[in-house]
Scaffold this motif. Structure first.
Motif, PDB file in Angstrom:
ATOM      1  N   UNK A 256       0.805  -1.247   0.013  1.00  0.00           N
ATOM      2  CA  UNK A 256       0.120   0.022  -0.011  1.00  0.00           C
ATOM      3  C   UNK A 256       0.790   1.128   0.141  1.00  0.00           C
ATOM      4  N   UNK A 257       1.751   1.454  -1.067  1.00  0.00           N
ATOM      5  CA  UNK A 257       2.642   2.507  -1.196  1.00  0.00           C
ATOM      6  C   UNK A 257       2.017   3.869  -1.059  1.00  0.00           C
ATOM      7  N   UNK A 258       1.208   4.039  -1.905  1.00  0.00           N
ATOM      8  CA  UNK A 258       0.585   5.663  -1.735  1.00  0.00           C
ATOM      9  C   UNK A 258       0.100   5.904  -0.164  1.00  0.00           C
ATOM     10  N   UNK A 259      -0.838   5.115   0.618  1.00  0.00           N
ATOM     11  CA  UNK A 259      -1.124   5.280   1.669  1.00  0.00           C
ATOM     12  C   UNK A 259      -0.019   5.675   2.558  1.00  0.00           C
ATOM     13  N   UNK A 260       1.134   4.810   2.423  1.00  0.00           N
ATOM     14  CA  UNK A 260       2.241   5.091   3.303  1.00  0.00           C
ATOM     15  C   UNK A 260       3.000   6.331   2.820  1.00  0.00           C
ATOM     16  N   UNK A 261       3.148   6.632   1.667  1.00  0.00           N
ATOM     17  CA  UNK A 261       3.799   8.090   1.314  1.00  0.00           C
ATOM     18  C   UNK A 261       2.993   9.222   1.822  1.00  0.00           C
ATOM     19  N   UNK A 262       1.685   9.358   1.763  1.00  0.00           N
ATOM     20  CA  UNK A 262       0.741  10.429   2.257  1.00  0.00           C
ATOM     21  C   UNK A 262       0.965  10.535   3.706  1.00  0.00           C
TER      22      UNK A 262
ATOM     23  N   UNK B  73       4.711   4.836  -6.998  1.00  0.00           N
ATOM     24  CA  UNK B  73       3.933   3.683  -7.624  1.00  0.00           C
ATOM     25  C   UNK B  73       2.891   2.966  -6.839  1.00  0.00           C
ATOM     26  N   UNK B  74       1.607   2.994  -7.432  1.00  0.00           N
ATOM     27  CA  UNK B  74       0.534   2.557  -6.618  1.00  0.00           C
ATOM     28  C   UNK B  74       0.202   0.845  -6.427  1.00  0.00           C
ATOM     29  N   UNK B  75      -0.594   0.619  -5.620  1.00  0.00           N
ATOM     30  CA  UNK B  75      -0.642  -0.807  -5.385  1.00  0.00           C
ATOM     31  C   UNK B  75      -1.058  -1.627  -6.679  1.00  0.00           C
TER      32      UNK B  75
ATOM     33  N   UNK C  37       1.034  18.112  -6.816  1.00  0.00           N
ATOM     34  CA  UNK C  37       0.482  18.888  -5.727  1.00  0.00           C
ATOM     35  C   UNK C  37       0.183  17.904  -4.422  1.00  0.00           C
ATOM     36  N   UNK C  38       0.778  18.155  -3.490  1.00  0.00           N
ATOM     37  CA  UNK C  38       0.863  17.166  -2.151  1.00  0.00           C
ATOM     38  C   UNK C  38      -0.423  17.491  -1.482  1.00  0.00           C
ATOM     39  N   UNK C  39      -1.360  18.673  -1.937  1.00  0.00           N
ATOM     40  CA  UNK C  39      -2.508  18.686  -1.536  1.00  0.00           C
ATOM     41  C   UNK C  39      -3.806  18.032  -2.220  1.00  0.00           C
ATOM     42  N   UNK C  40      -3.244  17.235  -3.098  1.00  0.00           N
ATOM     43  CA  UNK C  40      -4.084  16.456  -3.890  1.00  0.00           C
ATOM     44  C   UNK C  40      -4.048  15.157  -3.323  1.00  0.00           C
ATOM     45  N   UNK C  41      -3.918  14.932  -2.130  1.00  0.00           N
ATOM     46  CA  UNK C  41      -3.574  13.602  -1.552  1.00  0.00           C
ATOM     47  C   UNK C  41      -4.483  12.615  -1.271  1.00  0.00           C
ATOM     48  N   UNK C  42      -5.930  13.084  -1.198  1.00  0.00           N
ATOM     49  CA  UNK C  42      -6.855  12.023  -0.833  1.00  0.00           C
ATOM     50  C   UNK C  42      -7.069  11.094  -1.904  1.00  0.00           C
ATOM     51  N   UNK C  43      -7.001  11.476  -3.306  1.00  0.00           N
ATOM     52  CA  UNK C  43      -7.040  10.432  -4.050  1.00  0.00           C
ATOM     53  C   UNK C  43      -5.972   9.327  -4.207  1.00  0.00           C
ATOM     54  N   UNK C  44      -4.756   9.928  -3.625  1.00  0.00           N
ATOM     55  CA  UNK C  44      -3.636   8.699  -3.511  1.00  0.00           C
ATOM     56  C   UNK C  44      -3.898   7.826  -2.484  1.00  0.00           C
ATOM     57  N   UNK C  45      -4.389   8.149  -1.299  1.00  0.00           N
ATOM     58  CA  UNK C  45      -4.648   6.991  -0.217  1.00  0.00           C
ATOM     59  C   UNK C  45      -5.984   6.365  -0.874  1.00  0.00           C
ATOM     60  N   UNK C  46      -6.766   6.839  -1.397  1.00  0.00           N
ATOM     61  CA  UNK C  46      -8.064   5.917  -1.914  1.00  0.00           C
ATOM     62  C   UNK C  46      -7.682   5.159  -2.922  1.00  0.00           C
ATOM     63  N   UNK C  47      -6.823   5.552  -3.901  1.00  0.00           N
ATOM     64  CA  UNK C  47      -6.252   4.611  -5.170  1.00  0.00           C
ATOM     65  C   UNK C  47      -5.697   3.202  -4.591  1.00  0.00           C
ATOM     66  N   UNK C  48      -5.032   3.260  -3.392  1.00  0.00           N
ATOM     67  CA  UNK C  48      -4.732   1.977  -2.951  1.00  0.00           C
ATOM     68  C   UNK C  48      -5.651   1.331  -2.493  1.00  0.00           C
ATOM     69  N   UNK C  49      -6.508   1.878  -1.663  1.00  0.00           N
ATOM     70  CA  UNK C  49      -7.683   1.448  -0.887  1.00  0.00           C
ATOM     71  C   UNK C  49      -8.645   0.874  -2.056  1.00  0.00           C
ATOM     72  N   UNK C  50      -8.943   1.448  -3.126  1.00  0.00           N
ATOM     73  CA  UNK C  50     -10.062   1.022  -3.998  1.00  0.00           C
ATOM     74  C   UNK C  50      -9.364  -0.248  -4.752  1.00  0.00           C
ATOM     75  N   UNK C  51      -7.907  -0.261  -5.087  1.00  0.00           N
ATOM     76  CA  UNK C  51      -7.368  -1.253  -5.814  1.00  0.00           C
ATOM     77  C   UNK C  51      -7.501  -2.599  -4.887  1.00  0.00           C
ATOM     78  N   UNK C  52      -7.448  -2.552  -3.587  1.00  0.00           N
ATOM     79  CA  UNK C  52      -7.495  -3.598  -2.704  1.00  0.00           C
ATOM     80  C   UNK C  52      -9.036  -4.052  -2.542  1.00  0.00           C
ATOM     81  N   UNK C  53      -9.900  -3.150  -2.692  1.00  0.00           N
ATOM     82  CA  UNK C  53     -11.347  -3.570  -2.556  1.00  0.00           C
ATOM     83  C   UNK C  53     -11.763  -4.273  -3.783  1.00  0.00           C
TER      84      UNK C  53
END
Length: 453
Positions: free
Chosen positions: A185-191, A287-289, A298-314
């Motif tokens: 879950x690299x993008x959740x970790x990065x954020x 690199x995403x899951x 923009x580091x302020x567009x972080x929500x879509x990053x953490x959601x991307x890994x979670x969505x992939x997992x789901x």
């Protein structure tokens, strides 16, 4: 965090309840000559939102009149203003009962609040346990959003999820810290890595029969904007950036309380987007899951990053329906304001069901397009995806298109770009955190997932 909603009286009360007469089109019930004169002297015409308490011969309240207001949850106006005692309605709906209960909501963790004294005897034909489940789910959502980030970080959000799981016999799995890297879950970790508050992924499961429903909620417990730091005025409400997580937990609580025939899963990436020497940077490529690379513009567009890994997992479990809720973009507020969250889906069937559910539950939503020509806007060239396309155009749509890239294995998917905040008080909605879309979804589920019945 679950309130007792003492403003819902038992069906059988020790004393006869007083009647609140619901008046429409200026009509009012038959009254004694003295009462009729009193009502007229008070200037009561039956106009929307008007309330008039009727005195009895002993001077004590003998009943009341309320002008039916077409606004949603409008009966809360009367519930908040009526004198102490048990009340029943001359005619009432589930929405009226819910409005009454939510009129009694108070966020009193840090300051004592005066409780609502008027209690409602649930209207005939309305299930009091269902109404209570709806109100409790909404109250949980509000409490979580209203709690400041000092007391609502990733660990506290985990504790809230654990409390919900324990209450309903659900199972909670948590992946924390560097385990996010080893379990991909690299993008959740990065954020979340810049914060001393360890990032984590919460995975709650409940139910062993029925269709598979997965809810994904953005759990950014505070968003500084990262190295692209927000100005102070924009940071003022960022305790609510976990509003998506709060909403799916509230909805999950209601689903479990009602015992719906579902295999329910809730995924929440819980992080704090902070600033330190370890913060992720503009122009980093993550690199995403799913294996897609993302250029961080923009580091302020972080929500879509953490959601991307979670969505992939789901999506790896191919659920029958995936719903994602997030306080994702200011663009959605510019387009539709604070009251109407946009939602995105490729399925006309889902869209029609949600629109009908929103109307039935008086919980507004509005479908927005996943406009294919804008796909190029999220493709930076140096990586597969851009997390913050330049130009600021169609920001809510491009964010939804970004998320859709991570849900390619599931046909039934919808994303909700919610606000999660009531900017000024309205009936049954105090200023502060508020749930959006949950009741509409609940009303739509039997249509989208008919096998749950």
């Amino acid at each position: 965090m679950i309130p007792d909603f003492a403003n819902l009286a038992p069906t059988e009360t020790s004393t006869a309840p007083l009647t609140l007469h619901i008046c429409t089109d200026g009509m009012r019930p038959a009254l004694s000559p003295a009462q009729d004169a009193w009502v007229t002297a008070q200037g009561f015409t039956g106009a929307a939102g008007q309330l008039c308490v009727i005195p009895g011969e002993d001077g004590k309240p003998a009943g009341a009149l309320f002008g039916r207001d077409p606004a949603r949850l409008s009966l809360a106006r009367a519930a908040a203003a009526l004198p102490e005692g048990d009340w029943c309605l001359s005619e009432g709906t589930e929405e009226d009962a819910l409005a009454w209960l939510l009129a009694g909501y108070r966020f009193d963790r840090y300051k004592s609040a005066t409780p609502q004294k008027a209690r409602l005897v649930c209207p005939e034909g309305v299930d009091p346990e269902r109404v209570r489940a709806l109100a409790e789910g909404e109250a949980l959502t509000r409490d979580l959003i209203n709690t400041p980030a000092s007391d609502m970080g990733p660990q506290e959000l985990e504790s809230a999820a654990a409390a919900v799981a324990e209450r309903f016999g659900a199972r909670l799995k948590v992946i924390r810290g560097d385990d996010l890297l080893t379990q991909n879950f690299p993008m959740i970790h990065a954020v979340g890595r810049a914060s001393p508050r360890t990032p984590r992924l919460l995975d709650l499961r409940w139910g062993d029969s029925g269709p598979k429903l997965t809810l994904i909620g953005k759990g950014v417990c505070f968003d500084t904007g990262g190295l692209n730091i927000k100005p102070g005025a924009s940071m003022g409400l960022m305790k609510k950036d976990m509003g998506g997580a709060a909403t799916v937990l509230g909805l999950a609580s209601t689903i479990m309380a009602l015992g719906l025939k579902l295999k329910l899963r809730v995924l929440i990436p819980a992080v704090e987007n902070a600033i330190s020497g370890d913060a992720f940077r503009p122009q980093d490529i993550l690199t995403s899951r799913k294996g897609l690379t993302v250029e961080v513009n923009n580091t302020d567009a972080e929500g879509r990053l953490v959601l991307a890994d979670a969505l992939t997992y789901a999506a790896e479990e191919t659920p029958d329906l995936m719903l994602c809720m997030a306080t994702l973009t200011g663009a959605a507020r510019v387009a539709l304001g604070p009251d109407i969250p946009p939602f995105y889906t490729d399925s006309d069937h889902i869209a029609v069901a949600l629109a009908r559910g929103a109307s039935e539950a008086r919980d507004p939503l509005w479908r927005m397009p996943l406009w294919e020509p804008y796909e190029t806007m999220i493709e930076p060239g140096i990586a597969d995806l851009d997390n913050a396309p330049a130009g600021g155009m169609a920001g809510s749509i491009t964010a939804a298109l970004f998320l859709r890239r991570f849900v390619t294995d599931t046909e039934k998917f919808a994303h909700f770009d919610i606000y999660g905040w009531q900017p000024s008080a309205a009936p049954a909605r105090q200023k502060g955190g508020v749930g959006q879309g949950a009741r509409a979804i609940l009303a739509a589920l039997p249509t989208i997932l008919p096998d749950m019945e």
